[in-house]
Design a protein around this motif. Sequence first.
Motif, PDB file in Angstrom:
ATOM      1  N   GLN A 289       3.675 111.044  34.159  1.00 17.82           N
ATOM      2  CA  GLN A 289       5.054 111.522  34.213  1.00 17.82           C
ATOM      3  C   GLN A 289       5.113 112.983  34.649  1.00 17.82           C
ATOM      4  OE1 GLN A 289       6.565 110.431  30.307  1.00 17.82           O
ATOM      5  NE2 GLN A 289       7.548 108.619  31.166  1.00 17.82           N
ATOM      6  N   LYS A 290       4.124 113.782  34.243  1.00 18.54           N
ATOM      7  CA  LYS A 290       4.061 115.180  34.686  1.00 18.54           C
ATOM      8  C   LYS A 290       3.818 115.253  36.196  1.00 18.54           C
ATOM      9  CE  LYS A 290       2.550 117.160  30.322  1.00 18.54           C
ATOM     10  NZ  LYS A 290       1.434 117.747  29.568  1.00 18.54           N
ATOM     11  N   ASP A 291       2.931 114.394  36.689  1.00 14.79           N
ATOM     12  CA  ASP A 291       2.674 114.345  38.137  1.00 14.79           C
ATOM     13  C   ASP A 291       3.920 113.877  38.886  1.00 14.79           C
ATOM     14  OD1 ASP A 291       0.112 115.095  37.491  1.00 14.79           O
ATOM     15  OD2 ASP A 291      -0.725 113.073  37.693  1.00 14.79           O
ATOM     16  N   LEU A 292       4.609 112.915  38.310  1.00 11.52           N
ATOM     17  CA  LEU A 292       5.837 112.396  38.911  1.00 11.52           C
ATOM     18  C   LEU A 292       6.917 113.467  38.963  1.00 11.52           C
ATOM     19  CD1 LEU A 292       7.064 109.757  40.014  1.00 11.52           C
ATOM     20  CD2 LEU A 292       7.872 109.279  37.715  1.00 11.52           C
ATOM     21  N   LYS A 293       6.970 114.292  37.942  1.00 11.76           N
ATOM     22  CA  LYS A 293       7.933 115.392  37.913  1.00 11.76           C
ATOM     23  C   LYS A 293       7.686 116.345  39.075  1.00 11.76           C
ATOM     24  CE  LYS A 293       9.723 119.063  35.012  1.00 11.76           C
ATOM     25  NZ  LYS A 293       9.884 119.567  33.666  1.00 11.76           N
ATOM     26  N   LYS A 294       6.409 116.639  39.346  1.00 16.65           N
ATOM     27  CA  LYS A 294       6.067 117.516  40.476  1.00 16.65           C
ATOM     28  C   LYS A 294       6.493 116.887  41.796  1.00 16.65           C
ATOM     29  CE  LYS A 294       2.118 119.656  38.237  1.00 16.65           C
ATOM     30  NZ  LYS A 294       0.668 119.605  38.073  1.00 16.65           N
ATOM     31  N   VAL A 295       6.220 115.591  41.951  1.00 20.15           N
ATOM     32  CA  VAL A 295       6.560 114.878  43.191  1.00 20.15           C
ATOM     33  C   VAL A 295       8.071 114.884  43.416  1.00 20.15           C
ATOM     34  CG1 VAL A 295       6.568 112.602  44.292  1.00 20.15           C
ATOM     35  CG2 VAL A 295       4.506 113.424  43.178  1.00 20.15           C
ATOM     36  N   PHE A 296       8.837 114.549  42.374  1.00 22.01           N
ATOM     37  CA  PHE A 296      10.298 114.495  42.491  1.00 22.01           C
ATOM     38  C   PHE A 296      10.885 115.875  42.766  1.00 22.01           C
ATOM     39  CE2 PHE A 296      11.184 110.370  39.879  1.00 22.01           C
ATOM     40  CZ  PHE A 296      10.771 109.618  40.949  1.00 22.01           C
ATOM     41  N   THR A 297      10.408 116.894  42.030  1.00 25.52           N
ATOM     42  CA  THR A 297      10.946 118.243  42.201  1.00 25.52           C
ATOM     43  C   THR A 297      10.653 118.783  43.594  1.00 25.52           C
ATOM     44  OG1 THR A 297      10.637 118.632  39.841  1.00 25.52           O
ATOM     45  CG2 THR A 297      11.022 120.558  41.194  1.00 25.52           C
ATOM     46  N   GLU A 298       9.424 118.562  44.081  1.00 25.57           N
ATOM     47  CA  GLU A 298       9.070 119.017  45.430  1.00 25.57           C
ATOM     48  C   GLU A 298       9.942 118.350  46.477  1.00 25.57           C
ATOM     49  OE1 GLU A 298       4.895 118.437  46.138  1.00 25.57           O
ATOM     50  OE2 GLU A 298       4.329 119.805  44.511  1.00 25.57           O
ATOM     51  N   ARG A 299      10.157 117.054  46.327  1.00 22.83           N
ATOM     52  CA  ARG A 299      10.972 116.324  47.311  1.00 22.83           C
ATOM     53  C   ARG A 299      12.427 116.766  47.255  1.00 22.83           C
ATOM     54  NH1 ARG A 299      13.119 115.226  51.037  1.00 22.83           N
ATOM     55  NH2 ARG A 299      13.292 113.276  52.170  1.00 22.83           N
ATOM     56  N   TYR A 300      12.915 117.070  46.054  1.00 27.67           N
ATOM     57  CA  TYR A 300      14.301 117.529  45.927  1.00 27.67           C
ATOM     58  C   TYR A 300      14.475 118.905  46.568  1.00 27.67           C
ATOM     59  CZ  TYR A 300      18.714 118.996  43.896  1.00 27.67           C
ATOM     60  OH  TYR A 300      19.995 119.450  43.732  1.00 27.67           O
ATOM     61  N   LEU A 301      13.523 119.804  46.340  1.00 22.64           N
ATOM     62  CA  LEU A 301      13.602 121.154  46.904  1.00 22.64           C
ATOM     63  C   LEU A 301      13.409 121.160  48.412  1.00 22.64           C
ATOM     64  CD1 LEU A 301      11.697 123.173  44.177  1.00 22.64           C
ATOM     65  CD2 LEU A 301      14.140 123.270  44.686  1.00 22.64           C
ATOM     66  N   GLN A 302      12.718 120.144  48.915  1.00 21.95           N
ATOM     67  CA  GLN A 302      12.481 120.019  50.365  1.00 21.95           C
ATOM     68  C   GLN A 302      13.788 119.790  51.110  1.00 21.95           C
ATOM     69  OE1 GLN A 302       9.402 117.167  51.191  1.00 21.95           O
ATOM     70  NE2 GLN A 302      10.059 116.918  53.293  1.00 21.95           N
ATOM     71  N   GLY A 303      14.740 119.164  50.446  1.00 18.62           N
ATOM     72  CA  GLY A 303      16.038 118.902  51.074  1.00 18.62           C
ATOM     73  C   GLY A 303      16.008 117.651  51.919  1.00 18.62           C
ATOM     74  N   PRO A 304      17.155 117.297  52.504  1.00 19.81           N
ATOM     75  CA  PRO A 304      17.201 116.084  53.324  1.00 19.81           C
ATOM     76  C   PRO A 304      16.422 116.265  54.615  1.00 19.81           C
ATOM     77  CG  PRO A 304      19.292 117.230  53.424  1.00 19.81           C
ATOM     78  CD  PRO A 304      18.441 117.953  52.413  1.00 19.81           C
ATOM     79  N   SER A 305      15.603 115.278  54.944  1.00 21.07           N
ATOM     80  CA  SER A 305      14.829 115.346  56.186  1.00 21.07           C
ATOM     81  C   SER A 305      15.713 114.907  57.345  1.00 21.07           C
ATOM     82  CB  SER A 305      13.586 114.459  56.089  1.00 21.07           C
ATOM     83  OG  SER A 305      13.960 113.130  55.823  1.00 21.07           O
ATOM     84  N   LYS A 306      15.601 115.622  58.436  1.00 22.61           N
ATOM     85  CA  LYS A 306      16.414 115.297  59.617  1.00 22.61           C
ATOM     86  C   LYS A 306      15.541 114.615  60.653  1.00 22.61           C
ATOM     87  CE  LYS A 306      19.607 119.081  58.828  1.00 22.61           C
ATOM     88  NZ  LYS A 306      19.252 119.304  57.456  1.00 22.61           N
ATOM     89  N   GLY A 307      16.173 113.910  61.562  1.00 26.55           N
ATOM     90  CA  GLY A 307      15.431 113.244  62.624  1.00 26.55           C
ATOM     91  C   GLY A 307      15.554 111.738  62.519  1.00 26.55           C
TER      92      GLY A 307
END
Length: 159
Positions: free
Chosen positions: A123-141
Amino acid sequence: WNTRTLLFIVLFPNMGKFIKAGKVVIILAGRYAGRKAIVVKTFDDGQKEREFAHCLVAGIDRYPRKVTKSMSKKKILKKSQVKPFLKYINHVHLMPTRYSVDINVKEFQKVDMKNHDKKVQAQKDLKKVFTERYLQGPSKGKGSKSATGVNFFFQKLRF
């Protein structure tokens, strides 16, 4: 097998599987009712300990908060945190959405859910994955379809 299940199998023998890995689902019952989750792995025929169709889902228990321009970077980081969960859930208690996401949750397929320490670490690893993806923002293309899925996934369900 009850008669309803057998009747369903007879009437719809080659019905496609629509709950697949990477699909965004809404949980309908239990502690996480109303929360969104991503299907990590499905078990359509059940297992020894769970003899019903179920799947392993990774979802958000606490969603990221609203962020404004005037906030400091530290405050933005704090408000962008998510609280995830990993859980086996019966197919009956899931509502699939039309969205799929490109978040890599395949590494959580092999998690030993019986061992509490390993589950907490996952769950700690999952938190890192989710937070990183959220901060990355929407991907364009070209992947804009999955970008809308990611936007949908990180927004709290309003009902």
